[in-house]
Each structure stands twice: as C-alpha cells, then as structure tokens.
Design an enzyme around this catalytic site. Sequence first.
Site: not given
Length: 245
Positions: A9-12, A15-16, A134, A147
């Site tokens: 998820t969030g690979g664009t 880190i992803g 994190s 966060y």
Amino acid sequence: MDHKIIVITGGTTGIGFACAAYLSNLDYQVVITGRSKENLEKAITKLGNNSVGVLSDTSSLTDIDDLVQKVKNQFGKIDGVFINAGIFKASSFENTTEAIFDETMNINFKGAFFTIQKFIPILKNPSSIVLNTSIVVFKAFANSSIYTASKAALESLSKVLNIELAEKGIRVNIVSPGVTETPIQKKSGMSDETIDNLLEHFSKTSPIGRIVQPTDIAPIVAFLLSDGSQVLRNEKIIVDGGTTL
Ligand SMILES: NC(=O)c1ccc[n+]([C@@H]2O[C@H](COP(=O)([O-])OP(=O)(O)OC[C@H]3O[C@@H](n4cnc5c(N)ncnc54)[C@H](OP(=O)(O)O)[C@@H]3O)[C@@H](O)[C@H]2O)c1
C-alpha cells in the site's frame, strides 16, 4: 517459476516504491497502490513488467474491497502485504485539529486495520504481513502527537494479530524506520528550512553519518516478507542508522 505476489500500500513514492523496485528485481510480482494517478503511472512505468498499479485510497473501505477483489481476480492468493501507506502532518498537540486527527488515523491506522482484515481470505499459508511504523513510537518528537499515536496503535495491533492469525499461517512483523528522506517531509506542512535542518541534524548525529534512504529500508522489508523470516513474530527491525542508540 511461480512469482511470489506482494501487495504494497502506498507504493508509488518513497519507501513503498523502493521496496516495490527491490522486490520486482528479485522477481516478485508487486501490486502497488496510491491515490495519485500520475504518481501511480510513473511508478509502474519505472517498475516494469513485474508490477501492477491500483488506484486505491486506503482510508476508504470500499476502495480496500475493490483492491482485494482486483488482486484476487488477477492473482488468486498472495504471499504478503506491506502495510506502508501513511501520512504525517506536522502539528503541535495544541494545534492538532479534528481534521488532522481523523485524516491521520483514517490512513495510518484505520486503513491499515481494514486492509489487513480484508486481505486475510486471499493470504496464503504461510504468508507475511509487514507493518511500517516509525521510531516515533519509542522516541518522542514534538509536533507528531497524532502521527505517533497512529503508529503506536499499529504496533499494538501486531501482537494480537500474531495470536489470532497464527492458525492461518499469517505472521506479522514490523519495520521501524528513522527519519528517511522521502516526499513525506514536503507534504507534512513543514517549511523547506525546517526540513533541511531536520535532515542535516539526523545526518550529523547518526553513526552512519548520513540520512537513511528508502533503498536502505527495502532489503529489510524484503527479508521480513521472505521465507527467511518464517519463524519471526511481532519482530521489530529498527532501520535508523543508529540515531536512537
Ligand atoms: N520518511 C520517513 O522519515 C518515515 C519514517 C518512519 C516511517 N515512515 C512511514 O513510511 C511510510 C511511507 O512514507 P514515505 O516516507 O515513503 O512517504 P511518501 O513518499 O509520501 O509515501 C507515502 C505513500 O503512501 C501513499 N498514500 C498516502 N496516503 C494514502 C492513502 N490514503 N491511500 C493510499 N495510499 C496513500 C502515497 O501515495 P499518494 O500520495 O498518491 O496517495 C505514497 O505512495 C509511511 O507509513 C510513513 O509513516 C516514514
């Protein structure tokens, strides 16, 4: 040879994306998600044949259902999920609005929670879930209260999942990055000067003498997703170049 199939998820970007690139080079098939069509298309062009992109907002349960259905239709069962999509909005505790609270929790925690839940039926036995948390969970940083809470919630979930999902052969482990140079800082609302100072501070005070890069995180995530980590449960690997020693 059968390709292992991993959803990120969030690979664009950040880190992803680095993890997607690393895994696709190892001949994994990767499915990446994101909300920006432009970033998704750019990422898929760079990643090449071993990658598929799905526009999907992780804070929307309908989008998660659609994502799972698409992955199921194309691949059947999968080998792992990297729960990586996340945002950070810099804000003091006193200035944190309900909108920042909801957006952060909806993406970083609620989205993660239901993504895991909805992927369970198509996860193989064995399979691996990796949570991107994190260092903020154990080292306090000002202006990161919600966060930090979202990442702490994610870490606490890991323990319970490792008990409840054990009989399905699903393991959950954690990667805990330190300050890593990615687009997240520019999206946080911090000024360019604050970002420069932050990155300089962590470069200077780190035993490795530089800021952590997304490509430093990728091999660690790949290990946690691989068969080599089959006996690990709720293990947390801190990838911060030693800044929190
Ligand atoms: N960089 C650091 O210092 C650091 C340190 C510790 C942990 N992390 C964690 O690492 C993860 C990745 O962050 P990054 O630093 O690599 O930043 P990034 O480059 O901004 O990556 C965030 C990724 O998540 C996606 N995303 C954000 N909201 C989403 C949503 N609602 N639905 C689907 N995708 C979404 C973004 O794509 P779209 O914008 O297109 O949606 C992007 O692909 C986050 O969970 C972050 O908390 C980062």
